[in-house]
Write a protein that holds these residues in place. Structure first.
Motif, PDB file in Angstrom:
ATOM      1  N   ILE A 155      -0.475   4.893 -34.705  1.00  0.00           N
ATOM      2  CA  ILE A 155      -0.745   5.810 -33.589  1.00  0.00           C
ATOM      3  C   ILE A 155       0.019   7.111 -33.809  1.00  0.00           C
ATOM      4  O   ILE A 155      -0.549   8.207 -33.705  1.00  0.00           O
ATOM      5  N   LEU A 156       1.301   6.995 -34.119  1.00  0.00           N
ATOM      6  CA  LEU A 156       2.123   8.192 -34.329  1.00  0.00           C
ATOM      7  C   LEU A 156       1.621   9.018 -35.510  1.00  0.00           C
ATOM      8  O   LEU A 156       1.561  10.254 -35.438  1.00  0.00           O
ATOM      9  N   ARG A 157       1.238   8.351 -36.602  1.00  0.00           N
ATOM     10  CA  ARG A 157       0.687   9.071 -37.756  1.00  0.00           C
ATOM     11  C   ARG A 157      -0.592   9.817 -37.374  1.00  0.00           C
ATOM     12  O   ARG A 157      -0.793  10.975 -37.747  1.00  0.00           O
ATOM     13  N   SER A 158      -1.462   9.123 -36.639  1.00  0.00           N
ATOM     14  CA  SER A 158      -2.742   9.722 -36.260  1.00  0.00           C
ATOM     15  C   SER A 158      -2.554  10.889 -35.305  1.00  0.00           C
ATOM     16  O   SER A 158      -3.249  11.905 -35.412  1.00  0.00           O
ATOM     17  N   ILE A 159      -1.613  10.759 -34.383  1.00  0.00           N
ATOM     18  CA  ILE A 159      -1.323  11.871 -33.470  1.00  0.00           C
ATOM     19  C   ILE A 159      -0.810  13.065 -34.262  1.00  0.00           C
ATOM     20  O   ILE A 159      -1.230  14.202 -34.036  1.00  0.00           O
ATOM     21  N   HIS A 160       0.070  12.800 -35.217  1.00  0.00           N
ATOM     22  CA  HIS A 160       0.586  13.885 -36.062  1.00  0.00           C
ATOM     23  C   HIS A 160      -0.557  14.537 -36.844  1.00  0.00           C
ATOM     24  O   HIS A 160      -0.636  15.774 -36.935  1.00  0.00           O
ATOM     25  N   ALA A 169       1.281  21.247 -36.113  1.00  0.00           N
ATOM     26  CA  ALA A 169       2.246  20.544 -36.962  1.00  0.00           C
ATOM     27  C   ALA A 169       1.862  20.761 -38.410  1.00  0.00           C
ATOM     28  O   ALA A 169       0.719  21.101 -38.725  1.00  0.00           O
ATOM     29  N   GLU A 170       2.827  20.545 -39.289  1.00  0.00           N
ATOM     30  CA  GLU A 170       2.573  20.669 -40.720  1.00  0.00           C
ATOM     31  C   GLU A 170       1.980  19.363 -41.229  1.00  0.00           C
ATOM     32  O   GLU A 170       2.364  18.280 -40.796  1.00  0.00           O
ATOM     33  N   GLU A 171       1.038  19.480 -42.156  1.00  0.00           N
ATOM     34  CA  GLU A 171       0.450  18.292 -42.765  1.00  0.00           C
ATOM     35  C   GLU A 171       1.489  17.565 -43.587  1.00  0.00           C
ATOM     36  O   GLU A 171       2.336  18.199 -44.235  1.00  0.00           O
ATOM     37  N   GLU A 172       1.447  16.242 -43.539  1.00  0.00           N
ATOM     38  CA  GLU A 172       2.351  15.410 -44.336  1.00  0.00           C
ATOM     39  C   GLU A 172       1.882  15.419 -45.781  1.00  0.00           C
ATOM     40  O   GLU A 172       0.682  15.266 -46.045  1.00  0.00           O
TER      41      GLU A 172
END
Length: 174
Positions: A155-160, A169-172
């Motif tokens: 969930i946190l990854r998808s929100i980011h 936000a910056e892309e990982e």
């Protein structure tokens, strides 16, 4: 948790219900010369479930609590307010919703849909862990909690990822 019907319906009964609703699937006579077969029972139940859910959707108006309350009262008349059957049905419903949100017809699930699907997975796995805790099955509690934590991370990854897509936000890096 397993819930079994005291009087399970046959494939023919499910098909008859679909006929009564005017929504029976076409059964190729070469593949099903005897009509609906028990091996098709689950699929026919899925068709019936879809038909009933669509009927409920058509019969209820968005934002009209009384409509939803009537459906819920009918549901509880059949299952009881806190029965194992209603809990198992809730888990199955959540799982179906999560799978639908994943967009299995797409090559890649968009981040907003992924976060939503994983939020449902959290609900399913946390509820399952709770039920296994009540039953004293610590190993299954651990597995359920592990799946819950993995879904929370997703969930946190998808929100980011969604934030990155809108420029917040910056892309990982991969």
């Amino acid at each position: 948790m397993s819930v079994e019907s005291e009087f399970p319906v046959s494939a023919e009964q499910v098909y008859a219900a679909l006929v009564a609703l005017g929504d029976e699937p076409v059964l190729d006579p070469e593949l099903w010369p005897q009509g609906p077969e028990e091996g098709n029972r689950r699929r026919l139940l899925g068709v019936l479930l879809a038909r009933v859910e669509l009927e409920v959707t058509a019969a209820t108006r968005l934002g009209v609590d009384q409509d939803q309350a009537e459906v819920l009262l009918g549901w509880m008349d059949q299952t009881g307010p806190g029965s194992a059957v209603s809990t198992n049905a809730l888990i199955n419903r959540l799982q179906r919703t999560g799978v639908q949100l994943m967009g299995l017809d797409q090559d890649e699930t968009p981040p907003g849909r992924m976060a939503s699907a994983m939020a449902i997975a959290v609900a399913v796995d946390a509820l399952g862990a709770h039920l296994h805790f009540e039953a004293g099955d610590v190993d299954r509690v651990r597995r359920g909690l592990g799946r819950t934590e993995a879904a929370l991370i997703e969930i946190l990854r998808s929100i980011h990822d969604l934030r990155a897509e809108i420029g917040d936000a910056e892309e990982e890096p991969d």
